[in-house]
Motif scaffolding. Structure first.
Motif, PDB file in Angstrom:
ATOM      1  N   GLY A 178      17.104  62.909  65.480  1.00  0.00           N
ATOM      2  CA  GLY A 178      17.601  63.951  66.355  1.00  0.00           C
ATOM      3  C   GLY A 178      17.181  65.292  65.803  1.00  0.00           C
ATOM      4  N   ILE A 179      17.046  66.277  66.706  1.00  0.00           N
ATOM      5  CA  ILE A 179      16.779  67.634  66.275  1.00  0.00           C
ATOM      6  C   ILE A 179      18.024  68.445  66.560  1.00  0.00           C
ATOM      7  N   GLN A 180      18.540  69.106  65.542  1.00  0.00           N
ATOM      8  CA  GLN A 180      19.725  69.931  65.775  1.00  0.00           C
ATOM      9  C   GLN A 180      19.319  71.084  66.682  1.00  0.00           C
ATOM     10  N   PRO A 181      19.993  71.257  67.825  1.00  0.00           N
ATOM     11  CA  PRO A 181      19.585  72.318  68.738  1.00  0.00           C
ATOM     12  C   PRO A 181      19.755  73.700  68.100  1.00  0.00           C
ATOM     13  N   PRO A 182      18.776  74.597  68.298  1.00  0.00           N
ATOM     14  CA  PRO A 182      18.899  75.933  67.733  1.00  0.00           C
ATOM     15  C   PRO A 182      19.974  76.757  68.435  1.00  0.00           C
ATOM     16  N   PHE A 183      20.314  76.390  69.656  1.00  0.00           N
ATOM     17  CA  PHE A 183      21.378  77.109  70.375  1.00  0.00           C
ATOM     18  C   PHE A 183      22.459  76.114  70.783  1.00  0.00           C
TER      19      PHE A 183
END
Lengths: 416, 254, 297
Positions: free
Chosen positions: C131-136
């Motif tokens: 998963g990619i931690q969302p920047p927003f």
């Protein structure tokens, strides 16, 4: 012309290569010592799913260790176990193809450790007539159909529900209504139906079951639908434990869901938390992994230690499907025979109990399915609630008590 | 020194010999006609000159440089323009854009410069616009410069195809049946236009079925039959040549 | 239906729709520019997500920088794929090879490529789902309407990419050249342009768009080797529904699919997907060239 032909052949070979790679046996047999024989065991797992890969890794860890430590001794002859594992893609077609290959080409007489309902059920059409013994996970009730004689369900997904909902009630006394969020396949539909039955018996009202296609990545529409039904609890029967579960939790969180969560299968935390914020898991009641309870068994701790040493990142999912292997070993030892027919009739009639890192377990009958063969499994289970990013231990149940709880929940007679 | 020299060219497609040992030359600033019955190899010859096909034997020289086997765009870049019988236009663009884009490509300024609107690119664009307007004027298309190419009548589409080719400033223009299907007055206008093109300093090579137009327009004529050169010479000589009459089986026009 | 629910469904629809718009614009540029129906487009989308994971999650680079680099990286991958596979294949064609045969062979090659990229990713990165931690990660919650900021950012970014693409295609001579090549490569060749590099650029640009789509959605979805498989089929449908060669049609088609999936599921439940396929059939029966495609005119 010849050149073109060669080119086309080369192109076709290139295109076919991935197929060959994906089908080739995953484990290469180690050369056995002369006096020890090798026993081929088959398995089919979804390589497209982290659950399948982790189970494959688990087998690749425990089987060589088992061979080295004790091995399987039948009538005085020692056997090294050699697993042949094919990709079943979590589909009926893939499962049937893999099992046909195992039975017809590799001539295996035991298939141990499948996990997906769709491939297992499809594979049964091959293994039952061929009298091949199957120990498998999977949630489908077709596995415990009374017409089957050679298959044993070793996962607890058909029997773990009766104590789950009382623990849910204990954690959330005011919760009344439930919505199920499930994949729209064999596993999901069976489990959603069983969950609804048990939840209703425990005093909950099931408002609806929302189904999503298994490969879904965008759960926003499903989460919005669930939230608009406004339940007190969302349940996840049959959901894969990895990022899919995480994406569902995240979507619910983003859609503004604030109620309770219950999951019949423990989440694979590292993958779930890689996509979902910690807050999205808050208050989830679930089966707690045997490694996370206050006093884990030595087998569980050892398993986790070995796994971490070998593969690094710990995977709870890997633990869930290994009982099949221990059940198989105990069954062969108890019968002292490698004839699948003899093993099947022995444990069908007399039952079986075993212990794995996942806890103590035993086979039970399923009179509610008119199946008087020991064919399904109960196991000791632990329950917890996810609080502040960690499990809070709620309590546990032994295999015997689980059998009793099931007898009470599903009418039909004695499970022993 | 001839502008274009075709020397002993042979082209075979499978079992069919499309051209056999054909040689001729195109002199600077002449209008040369290429005629012959169907299947004589005229189109094949055009395809060989413009680089779509490669001759099996022989060579083709343009301005004393061998162009046999060069890529189509290289040959075009060296100054050989070609117009197909069915005009290849960019139908969804306007008449002006069609010519302007052709000019633009011809100058080949790097795209990023145009994107940044550098001064050099801007100046170049202004020059291109002027030039495009001049070419449209020359081809009598100035009045419909903002029409979509698709909306033009067929005759004007042909003119536009020529305009696009002129934008690339060719020295030799290959015209594929420029007046076929036109009525006598349109044919006269187009013939006149082709003479004016020659006056711009462009040599013209024509394939045409309309014998009357060919005879009146061309300085010299090459006759092909069954893949071989039958005869070449002035229109008057060709008209009276017995072999040509036989090849055409007594067509009334000759 | 409450306002809150409506806005949520709309935002979901636009998010998914804009991803499909990017995907299909890429497919369309490749199809029209190079006459290749690229079945491996979904795998380029998947690679985009992996590259984004590498730049943003593993190396902790700035989000916009990572996204831009993802586009560039996939453009490069596309270029190499074109040079290595399709240009090699095209060299086997003779002037007499029919158009349909060329289209068929290159489509088959792209199917092979699809499997190679898929299995290659599986072997290279394993099946671990990332998963990619969302920047927003923020959720905007006002007037009873809850909307994820990340999803709004995706819609905005897709819009920006579409505007840039519009400028490239319509305001630069390169764009004009690409359109001319997609209409009639031979005519452009006769104007003295080496169309080969235009083909390469078309393929690279299309691949970059697929990579951007994958990279931009990665923080909302998870990153798995299988993620490209499903997206390609709906993308092909959008291409058919919107009409090949029509940017307006592609955008309308992408958003329509987004709306149908989002609202359709809410109102109709599980049959929504079936409904999408039925709609495709109906549209193709009455408008065989798609809603706004070239063949429709």
């Amino acid at each position: 012309m010849k050149k073109r032909l060669a080119f086309i052949t080369l192109a076709i070979a290139f295109m076919a290569m991935p197929l060959l790679i994906s089908c080739s046996p995953a484990a290469t047999p180690p050369a056995p010592p002369a006096e020890v024989k090798t026993l081929k065991i088959g398995a089919s797992l979804p390589f497209t799913d982290s659950m399948g890969i982790d189970t494959k890794k688990a087998l690749e860890m425990i089987v060589p260790a088992f061979n080295q430590a004790v091995g399987l001794t039948v009538k005085g002859q020692k056997y090294n176990l050699d697993f042949v594992i094919y990709d079943d893609k979590y589909t009926a077609d893939g499962g049937r193809a893999a099992v046909e290959r195992l039975v017809n080409e590799d001539k295996v007489q035991f298939i141990v450790g499948q996990i997906g309902s769709a491939p297992i059920v499809a594979g049964l059409t091959v293994t039952e007539p061929a009298k091949v013994l199957v120990f498998c996970g999977g949630a489908s009730d077709k596995i415990i159909n009374p017409n089957n004689k050679y298959v044993f369900g070793t996962a607890v997904w058909r029997t773990n529900l009766p104590p789950l909902f009382p623990y849910l009630k204990q954690a959330f006394p005011n919760a009344k209504t439930i919505v199920n969020l499930s994949p729209d396949d064999e596993t999901g539909k069976n489990l959603a139906r069983d969950n609804s039955k048990v939840a209703t018996a425990a005093g909950f009202t099931v408002l609806d079951s929302v189904y999503y296609p298994r490969p879904t990545q965008d759960f926003a529409p499903f989460a919005t639908k669930v939230v608009s039904l406004n339940p007190d609890v969302v349940n996840f029967p049959g959901t894969a434990a990895g990022t899919s579960f995480g994406l569902q939790l995240k979507a619910l969180y983003e859609a503004g869901y604030k109620g309770a969560l219950v999951s019949p299968m423990p989440p694979n935390l590292s993958e779930v938390l890689s996509v979902a914020p910690k807050e999205a898991l808050e208050g989830m009641v679930t089966i707690m992994p045997p490694t996370d309870v206050p006093n884990p068994s030595s087998m569980a701790s050892q398993y986790q230690k070995d796994w971490t040493a070998k593969y690094g990142q710990w995977s709870v999912a890997s633990l869930q499907w290994i009982p099949a292997f221990y059940a198989f070993v105990e069954a062969v030892k108890k019968t002292d025979s490698l004839d699948p027919g003899a093993v099947a009739s022995n444990i069908s009639a007399n039952g079986l109990s075993w212990e794995s890192a996942n806890g103590k377990a035993m086979l039970v009958k399923r009179p509610d399915y008119k199946n008087n063969r020991f064919c399904d499994t109960v196991s000791s289970l632990n329950f917890g609630k996810f609080t502040n990013g960690k499990y809070e231990f709620l309590g546990s149940i032994s295999a015997e008590d689980l059998a009793k709880a099931n007898e009470a929940a599903f009418d039909g007679g004695s499970w022993k | 020194m001839p502008l274009l020299l075709v020397k002993n060219v042979t082209k075979v497609f499978g079992a069919l010999i499309a051209l056999r040992d054909v040689s001729f030359e195109v002199n600077r600033l002449e209008i040369l006609g290429l005629i012959g019955p169907n299947g004589a190899g005229k189109s094949t010859l055009f395809n060989l000159i413009s680089g779509f096909h490669r001759p099996d034997k022989g060579k083709i020289l343009f301005k004393d440089t061998e162009i046999t086997g060069l890529r189509v765009d290289r040959i075009a870049g060296m100054g050989i323009g070609r117009i197909f019988q069915e005009p290849t236009l960019f139908m969804q663009e306007t008449v002006f854009e069609n010519v302007f884009s052709g000019l633009h490509r011809h100058y080949r300024e790097p795209a990023w410069k145009a994107f940044l609107h550098t001064r050099a690119a801007n100046r170049e664009e202004a020059v291109s616009r002027e030039k495009a307007a001049e070419i449209l004027e020359f081809m009598d298309l100035a009045a419909m410069r903002d029409e979509l190419a698709a909306n033009l009548p067929h005759g004007h589409q042909r003119s536009l195809a020529i305009a696009i080719a002129l934008a690339c400033e060719p020295e030799l223009l290959l015209l594929d049946e420029p007046v076929t299907g036109m009525n006598p007055s349109e044919t006269a206008v187009m013939s006149d236009k082709i003479r004016q093109i020659r006056e711009r300093g462009i040599t013209v090579l024509i394939v045409e079925h309309d014998m009357r137009a060919v005879m009146s327009l061309c300085d010299r004529i090459v006759v092909l039959n069954l893949g071989e050169k039958l005869v070449e010479g002035t229109p008057d000589r060709i008209k009276s040549d017995q072999r040509v009459i036989e090849a055409y089986l007594g067509k009334q026009v000759i | 239906m409450s306002l809150s629910l409506f806005v949520q469904l709309l935002v979901n629809a636009l998010t998914i729709g804009s991803i499909y718009v990017l995907m299909v614009l890429g497919l369309d540029i490749i199809l029209r520019g190079t006459k290749i129906l690229n079945f491996a487009h979904g795998q380029l989308y998947m690679l985009g997500a992996y590259v984004m994971f590498l730049f943003f999650q593993a190396l902790h680079w700035n989000f916009l920088l990572s996204l831009a680099l993802t586009g560039l990286a996939l453009g490069l991958v596309g270029m190499l794929i074109y040079l290595g596979v399709f240009a090699t294949l095209a060299r086997r064609f003779t002037p007499t090879t029919t158009f349909s045969y060329r289209l068929l062979l290159s489509a088959m090659a792209s199917v092979g490529l699809m499997m190679i990229l898929q299995q290659g990713t599986l072997l290279g990165f394993g099946t671990q789902e990332r998963g990619i931690q969302p920047p927003f990660p923020q959720i905007i919650d006002s007037f009873g309407v809850r909307v994820s900021l990340m999803r709004l950012a995706i819609i905005l970014a897709s819009l920006v990419i579409c505007v840039l693409l519009y400028l490239l295609m319509n305001k630069t001579s390169l764009g004009r050249l690409m359109r001319a090549v997609s209409y009639d490569p031979e005519a452009v060749t006769l104007q003295g342009v080496n169309t080969f590099w235009v083909f390469v650029f078309c393929f690279a640009l299309g691949s970059a768009l697929a990579g951007l789509a994958g990279g931009i959605i990665a923080p909302v979805f998870s990153v798995t080797p299988a993620m490209g498989q499903d997206v390609i089929f709906l993308s092909l449908l959008v291409l058919l529904v919107g009409g090949i060669g029509s940017y307006r049609g592609t955008i309308a088609g992408g958003l329509l699919i987004g709306l149908l999936l989002s609202f359709g599921f809410q109102l109709l439940g599980g049959v929504a997907e079936l409904f999408v396929f039925m709609l495709v059939i109906v549209i193709l029966i009455f408008k065989p060239g798609g809603m706004l495609g070239e063949a429709a005119e």
